[in-house]
Scaffold this motif. Sequence first.
Motif, PDB file in Angstrom:
ATOM      1  N   GLN A 136       0.816  -1.109  -0.018  1.00  0.00           N
ATOM      2  CA  GLN A 136      -0.005  -0.307  -0.157  1.00  0.00           C
ATOM      3  C   GLN A 136       0.898   1.086   0.008  1.00  0.00           C
ATOM      4  OE1 GLN A 136      -3.618  -0.401  -0.161  1.00  0.00           O
ATOM      5  NE2 GLN A 136      -2.674  -2.201  -0.856  1.00  0.00           N
ATOM      6  N   PHE A 137       2.185   1.175   0.328  1.00  0.00           N
ATOM      7  CA  PHE A 137       3.173   2.310   0.268  1.00  0.00           C
ATOM      8  C   PHE A 137       3.751   2.589  -0.907  1.00  0.00           C
ATOM      9  CE2 PHE A 137       2.974   0.618   4.737  1.00  0.00           C
ATOM     10  CZ  PHE A 137       2.308   1.674   5.253  1.00  0.00           C
ATOM     11  N   VAL A 138       3.240   1.664  -1.926  1.00  0.00           N
ATOM     12  CA  VAL A 138       4.105   1.762  -3.222  1.00  0.00           C
ATOM     13  C   VAL A 138       3.109   2.386  -4.165  1.00  0.00           C
ATOM     14  CG1 VAL A 138       5.144   0.614  -5.207  1.00  0.00           C
ATOM     15  CG2 VAL A 138       5.472  -0.486  -2.837  1.00  0.00           C
ATOM     16  N   PRO A 139       3.582   3.832  -4.682  1.00  0.00           N
ATOM     17  CA  PRO A 139       3.080   4.454  -5.587  1.00  0.00           C
ATOM     18  C   PRO A 139       2.514   3.952  -6.999  1.00  0.00           C
ATOM     19  CG  PRO A 139       5.015   5.423  -5.207  1.00  0.00           C
ATOM     20  CD  PRO A 139       4.764   4.511  -4.370  1.00  0.00           C
ATOM     21  N   GLY A 140       1.382   4.105  -7.486  1.00  0.00           N
ATOM     22  CA  GLY A 140       1.212   3.561  -8.877  1.00  0.00           C
ATOM     23  C   GLY A 140       2.007   4.240  -9.784  1.00  0.00           C
ATOM     24  N   VAL A 220     -16.296  -3.393  -0.107  1.00  0.00           N
ATOM     25  CA  VAL A 220     -14.941  -3.551  -0.849  1.00  0.00           C
ATOM     26  C   VAL A 220     -15.478  -3.315  -2.331  1.00  0.00           C
ATOM     27  CG1 VAL A 220     -13.392  -5.453  -1.737  1.00  0.00           C
ATOM     28  CG2 VAL A 220     -13.844  -5.400   0.648  1.00  0.00           C
ATOM     29  N   GLY A 221     -16.459  -3.550  -2.662  1.00  0.00           N
ATOM     30  CA  GLY A 221     -16.986  -3.479  -4.182  1.00  0.00           C
ATOM     31  C   GLY A 221     -17.001  -1.925  -4.419  1.00  0.00           C
ATOM     32  N   SER A 222     -17.719  -1.175  -3.745  1.00  0.00           N
ATOM     33  CA  SER A 222     -18.000  -0.088  -3.601  1.00  0.00           C
ATOM     34  C   SER A 222     -16.490   0.895  -3.801  1.00  0.00           C
ATOM     35  CB  SER A 222     -18.884   0.851  -2.714  1.00  0.00           C
ATOM     36  OG  SER A 222     -18.391   0.626  -1.312  1.00  0.00           O
ATOM     37  N   PHE A 223     -15.621   0.634  -2.893  1.00  0.00           N
ATOM     38  CA  PHE A 223     -14.384   1.062  -2.836  1.00  0.00           C
ATOM     39  C   PHE A 223     -13.659   0.989  -4.122  1.00  0.00           C
ATOM     40  CE2 PHE A 223      -9.999   1.519  -1.337  1.00  0.00           C
ATOM     41  CZ  PHE A 223      -9.781   2.616  -0.818  1.00  0.00           C
ATOM     42  N   ALA A 224     -13.617  -0.290  -4.643  1.00  0.00           N
ATOM     43  CA  ALA A 224     -12.944  -0.377  -5.942  1.00  0.00           C
ATOM     44  C   ALA A 224     -13.444   0.118  -6.961  1.00  0.00           C
ATOM     45  CB  ALA A 224     -12.742  -2.135  -6.130  1.00  0.00           C
ATOM     46  N   PHE A 225     -14.915   0.331  -7.180  1.00  0.00           N
ATOM     47  CA  PHE A 225     -15.699   0.912  -8.194  1.00  0.00           C
ATOM     48  C   PHE A 225     -15.244   2.525  -8.056  1.00  0.00           C
ATOM     49  CE2 PHE A 225     -19.125   3.543  -9.586  1.00  0.00           C
ATOM     50  CZ  PHE A 225     -19.292   2.943 -10.803  1.00  0.00           C
ATOM     51  N   VAL A 226     -15.260   3.158  -7.039  1.00  0.00           N
ATOM     52  CA  VAL A 226     -15.014   4.643  -6.958  1.00  0.00           C
ATOM     53  C   VAL A 226     -13.411   4.891  -7.102  1.00  0.00           C
ATOM     54  CG1 VAL A 226     -14.806   6.444  -5.337  1.00  0.00           C
ATOM     55  CG2 VAL A 226     -16.667   4.862  -5.444  1.00  0.00           C
ATOM     56  N   HIS A 227     -12.457   3.908  -6.858  1.00  0.00           N
ATOM     57  CA  HIS A 227     -11.122   4.296  -7.060  1.00  0.00           C
ATOM     58  C   HIS A 227     -10.967   3.993  -8.490  1.00  0.00           C
ATOM     59  CE1 HIS A 227      -6.927   3.385  -7.355  1.00  0.00           C
ATOM     60  NE2 HIS A 227      -6.900   4.238  -6.255  1.00  0.00           N
ATOM     61  N   SER A 228     -11.494   3.139  -9.333  1.00  0.00           N
ATOM     62  CA  SER A 228     -11.188   2.797 -10.678  1.00  0.00           C
ATOM     63  C   SER A 228     -11.951   3.942 -11.462  1.00  0.00           C
ATOM     64  CB  SER A 228     -11.724   1.492 -11.032  1.00  0.00           C
ATOM     65  OG  SER A 228     -13.138   1.427 -10.775  1.00  0.00           O
ATOM     66  N   TRP A 229     -13.151   4.380 -10.791  1.00  0.00           N
ATOM     67  CA  TRP A 229     -14.029   5.439 -11.654  1.00  0.00           C
ATOM     68  C   TRP A 229     -12.991   6.646 -11.611  1.00  0.00           C
ATOM     69  CZ3 TRP A 229     -18.681   5.704 -14.126  1.00  0.00           C
ATOM     70  CH2 TRP A 229     -19.228   6.912 -14.492  1.00  0.00           C
ATOM     71  N   ASN A 230     -12.390   7.034 -10.638  1.00  0.00           N
ATOM     72  CA  ASN A 230     -11.575   8.457 -10.539  1.00  0.00           C
ATOM     73  C   ASN A 230     -10.209   8.270 -10.967  1.00  0.00           C
ATOM     74  OD1 ASN A 230     -14.128   9.744  -9.466  1.00  0.00           O
ATOM     75  ND2 ASN A 230     -13.489   8.874  -7.277  1.00  0.00           N
ATOM     76  N   HIS A 231      -9.678   7.189 -10.987  1.00  0.00           N
ATOM     77  CA  HIS A 231      -8.276   6.962 -11.316  1.00  0.00           C
ATOM     78  C   HIS A 231      -7.840   7.404 -12.730  1.00  0.00           C
ATOM     79  CE1 HIS A 231      -4.523   4.627 -10.351  1.00  0.00           C
ATOM     80  NE2 HIS A 231      -4.329   5.755 -10.143  1.00  0.00           N
ATOM     81  N   PHE A 232      -6.870   8.374 -12.668  1.00  0.00           N
ATOM     82  CA  PHE A 232      -6.493   8.921 -13.876  1.00  0.00           C
ATOM     83  C   PHE A 232      -5.383   8.391 -14.562  1.00  0.00           C
ATOM     84  CE2 PHE A 232      -3.874  12.422 -15.701  1.00  0.00           C
ATOM     85  CZ  PHE A 232      -4.601  12.774 -16.870  1.00  0.00           C
ATOM     86  N   LEU A 233      -4.134   7.985 -13.913  1.00  0.00           N
ATOM     87  CA  LEU A 233      -3.091   7.796 -14.396  1.00  0.00           C
ATOM     88  C   LEU A 233      -2.877   6.272 -15.169  1.00  0.00           C
ATOM     89  CD1 LEU A 233      -0.329   8.855 -14.109  1.00  0.00           C
ATOM     90  CD2 LEU A 233       0.346   7.179 -12.254  1.00  0.00           C
ATOM     91  N   PHE A 234      -3.567   5.448 -14.642  1.00  0.00           N
ATOM     92  CA  PHE A 234      -3.609   4.240 -15.749  1.00  0.00           C
ATOM     93  C   PHE A 234      -4.461   4.550 -17.268  1.00  0.00           C
ATOM     94  CE2 PHE A 234      -3.409   1.451 -11.677  1.00  0.00           C
ATOM     95  CZ  PHE A 234      -1.892   1.620 -11.692  1.00  0.00           C
ATOM     96  N   ALA A 235      -5.495   5.075 -16.978  1.00  0.00           N
ATOM     97  CA  ALA A 235      -6.175   5.461 -18.205  1.00  0.00           C
ATOM     98  C   ALA A 235      -5.453   6.326 -19.238  1.00  0.00           C
ATOM     99  CB  ALA A 235      -7.491   6.142 -17.966  1.00  0.00           C
ATOM    100  N   LEU A 236      -4.622   7.308 -18.756  1.00  0.00           N
ATOM    101  CA  LEU A 236      -3.922   8.211 -19.285  1.00  0.00           C
ATOM    102  C   LEU A 236      -2.715   7.368 -20.197  1.00  0.00           C
ATOM    103  CD1 LEU A 236      -3.324  10.957 -20.491  1.00  0.00           C
ATOM    104  CD2 LEU A 236      -1.809  11.194 -18.383  1.00  0.00           C
ATOM    105  N   MET A 237      -2.070   6.409 -19.418  1.00  0.00           N
ATOM    106  CA  MET A 237      -0.753   5.779 -20.002  1.00  0.00           C
ATOM    107  C   MET A 237      -1.089   4.598 -20.598  1.00  0.00           C
ATOM    108  SD  MET A 237       1.730   7.468 -18.590  1.00  0.00           S
ATOM    109  CE  MET A 237       3.114   6.259 -19.343  1.00  0.00           C
TER     110      MET A 237
END
Length: 298
Positions: A136-140, A220-237
């Motif tokens: 959890q301490f490793v940045p994406g 757990v499912g809602s946390f995963a959904f919200v994180h993937s919905w808002n995540h910018f870096l992976f979709a950009l790369m």
Amino acid sequence: MSVKEATKTAPAPVRATPAPPRPAKRNRAWDEAPRWQIYLPLGIYLVFTLIPFYWILLFALRPAGSTSLVPWPMTFDHFEKVWTERSFGTYFTNSVLVGIATLVMTTLVALAGGYALARFDFKIKRAFMLALLCSQFVPGALLLVPLFEIFAELQMINSLGSVILAETVFQLPLSMILISNFIKNVPYSLEEAAWVDGCNRMTAFRIVVLPLLRPGLIAVGSFAFVHSWNHFLFALMFLNNQDKQTIPVGLNTLMSADSVDLGALAAGGIIAAVPVVVVFAFIQKWLITGFSAGAVKG
């Protein structure tokens, strides 16, 4: 009639009942604050929280070029512009696909791994748990180059599958820890009773344990959904074509080096926020129960 007989037949004098004592005024405890000391900071916090949302609504609903502090006359031209001209309909569909796929994969894998951590003992269990926590301490951003090389070898660049897989991997450590702690709170005797009745381990888990894990799975499912919905870096790369982009990257396209269309940007932000707000409005009870139960050590 004699005096003795008259005394016997005379009614007994009624005694006046004393008035109940007034309850003593309760002194305020040393740790009990007055109500205004609670409501005043909450009110100030609420004002600072709602002002940005009102500002977004103001830019999204008032006509272009208007400087009014009230969105009147109200217009939905900005929403129509970002949905049709800026391809937000496609971005929205891609984000929904990524969010739902990440939710399903994270929940299933975390359920299997969390059950193994909660019910089985093996030699490297503590080391494995420590590795999950340390991950959890490793940045994406630190793993973007290795992930890009791996997905390029697998020919998954410019595919939604690469974003789904990356999001799932990064959500699994915390999800497994939460699910394992939640399973520990389910009495093991319930499974043993199902075994005595003739159920195997899988059937006992499905009939006895799984219904009790509903709050944890929703959390757990809602946390995963919200994180993937808002995540910018992976979709950009990992996504190159415009028809594969998600909403965070779509919002970024509304800003250029020369100018920013504030009305379109505000409308896009509302479109991005509304699904998450609606989901949390329906599952907030289960979400709070799941996180509180998963945080308790079994």
